[in-house]
Each structure stands twice: as C-alpha cells, then as structure tokens.
Design a protein around this motif. Structure first.
Motif, PDB file in Angstrom:
ATOM      1  N   VAL A  45      19.445  -5.859-109.142  1.00 18.69           N
ATOM      2  CA  VAL A  45      19.375  -6.594-110.541  1.00 18.69           C
ATOM      3  C   VAL A  45      20.661  -7.873-110.424  1.00 18.69           C
ATOM      4  CG1 VAL A  45      19.610  -6.393-113.124  1.00 18.69           C
ATOM      5  CG2 VAL A  45      18.953  -4.653-111.626  1.00 18.69           C
ATOM      6  N   LEU A  46      19.631  -8.966-110.783  1.00 14.80           N
ATOM      7  CA  LEU A  46      20.638 -10.483-110.645  1.00 14.80           C
ATOM      8  C   LEU A  46      21.286 -10.617-111.803  1.00 14.80           C
ATOM      9  CD1 LEU A  46      18.046 -12.490-108.415  1.00 14.80           C
ATOM     10  CD2 LEU A  46      20.046 -11.417-107.798  1.00 14.80           C
ATOM     11  N   PHE A  91      15.009  -8.203-111.720  1.00 15.89           N
ATOM     12  CA  PHE A  91      14.994  -7.592-110.295  1.00 15.89           C
ATOM     13  C   PHE A  91      14.747  -8.352-109.267  1.00 15.89           C
ATOM     14  CE2 PHE A  91      13.727  -4.015-113.259  1.00 15.89           C
ATOM     15  CZ  PHE A  91      15.084  -3.083-112.902  1.00 15.89           C
ATOM     16  N   PHE A  92      15.519  -8.774-108.410  1.00  9.20           N
ATOM     17  CA  PHE A  92      15.226  -9.647-107.051  1.00  9.20           C
ATOM     18  C   PHE A  92      14.073  -9.129-106.524  1.00  9.20           C
ATOM     19  CE2 PHE A  92      15.856 -11.395-102.918  1.00  9.20           C
ATOM     20  CZ  PHE A  92      15.883 -12.612-102.926  1.00  9.20           C
ATOM     21  N   GLY A  93      13.008 -10.151-106.341  1.00  7.79           N
ATOM     22  CA  GLY A  93      11.723 -10.134-105.742  1.00  7.79           C
ATOM     23  C   GLY A  93      10.543  -9.838-106.477  1.00  7.79           C
ATOM     24  N   ASP A  94      10.958  -9.324-108.143  1.00  8.82           N
ATOM     25  CA  ASP A  94      10.038  -9.051-108.801  1.00  8.82           C
ATOM     26  C   ASP A  94       9.604 -10.508-109.447  1.00  8.82           C
ATOM     27  OD1 ASP A  94       8.226  -8.141-110.874  1.00  8.82           O
ATOM     28  OD2 ASP A  94       9.758  -6.796-111.891  1.00  8.82           O
ATOM     29  N   GLN A  95       8.271 -10.533-109.471  1.00  8.68           N
ATOM     30  CA  GLN A  95       7.721 -12.022-109.960  1.00  8.68           C
ATOM     31  C   GLN A  95       7.227 -11.903-111.383  1.00  8.68           C
ATOM     32  OE1 GLN A  95       7.741 -14.792-108.136  1.00  8.68           O
ATOM     33  NE2 GLN A  95       9.141 -13.298-106.773  1.00  8.68           N
ATOM     34  N   SER A  96       7.387 -10.729-112.229  1.00 10.30           N
ATOM     35  CA  SER A  96       6.942 -10.649-113.461  1.00 10.30           C
ATOM     36  C   SER A  96       7.581 -11.647-114.390  1.00 10.30           C
ATOM     37  CB  SER A  96       6.894  -9.232-113.972  1.00 10.30           C
ATOM     38  OG  SER A  96       8.180  -8.847-114.354  1.00 10.30           O
TER      39      SER A  96
END
Length: 134
Positions: free
Chosen positions: A8-9, A46-51
């Motif tokens: 989580v960024l 979330f790193f990588g989650d594109q939502s």
C-alpha cells in the motif's frame, strides 16, 4: 500457500507534502481534458492496482490532469508516457522516492523511482515492505 505482502503506497503531494493516501485510496482533484469536467479522482493505493473511482464521467482513453486537493498544485510532469504519449503525473512516496504514472484511462504505465541508485531503491522497497534488510 502463503500470500505475498500487499504494498500500500503512502503517497504525498510533491509541492506541499500533504498526505494523499486515505486508507486504501489516493484522493486527487482531476480535470478531464475531453469534457472539461472537474471533480475528485480516487486511485487505488495498492501498487499495481489500476482501479479508479471518480465523480466524473471517465471513458477509456480519457486523459485527466491531476492536482493536489490541499494546495491545488499540479501533479503533472512535462513528460509523455512511453506507451501511449499522454502526460505523466508524479507523487512522492512517504519515506523517499516517487511514483510516476500515466494519466490516460486504461494505460497501465507507472514507475516507482528514486535517486537512480539501485541500493537506494532496494532500501526504499525494504522500508515499504517493512523487511529487516537495509
């Protein structure tokens, strides 16, 4: 089967330093270039989650100019996405480094960056994952 830790960024405005991550979302102000709508844009932390969630009508391919909801400074970079050519935006990562990402809806280009030194990047990732290595 063990699951990997989820990254989580914790993101901040590069201008005023305000925390932009609220729980699992990153809250920003947006302006859709095609329709000239303005409103809130919420990205996944979330790193990588594109939502993306928005109170704007966003279509695939729309480009959104992003700004800090606190100080209203632009988060846009004078860089074009290497994949689609749209503008890139940048946010600071708490603890060091930055996240650059494409502002075109549907483009998956993003990069986690730092000083350019691989040791600094590994230290940043270790801090983010709270691993004992440094």
């Amino acid at each position: 089967m063990t699951s990997s830790p989820i990254l989580v960024l914790e993101l901040r405005c590069p201008q005023c330093g305000a925390a932009l991550t609220e729980g699992t979302r990153v809250r920003l102000d947006g302006h859709v270039r095609r329709t000239h709508q303005q409103g809130e844009v919420s990205l996944s932390a979330f790193f990588g989650d594109q939502s993306v969630e928005a109170d704007l009508a966003l279509e695939e391919g729309d480009v959104v100019d992003l700004s800090c909801p606190g100080c209203e400074a632009s988060l846009m970079l004078p860089l074009a996405c290497k994949i689609c050519g749209a503008s890139m935006a940048s946010l600071n990562v708490a603890g060091g480094g930055y996240l650059e990402f494409c502002t075109r809806r549907g483009c998956r280009a993003h990069a986690l960056g730092g000083t350019g030194d691989i040791d600094d990047m590994m230290a940043l990732l270790n801090r983010m994952f709270e691993t004992p290595y440094d």
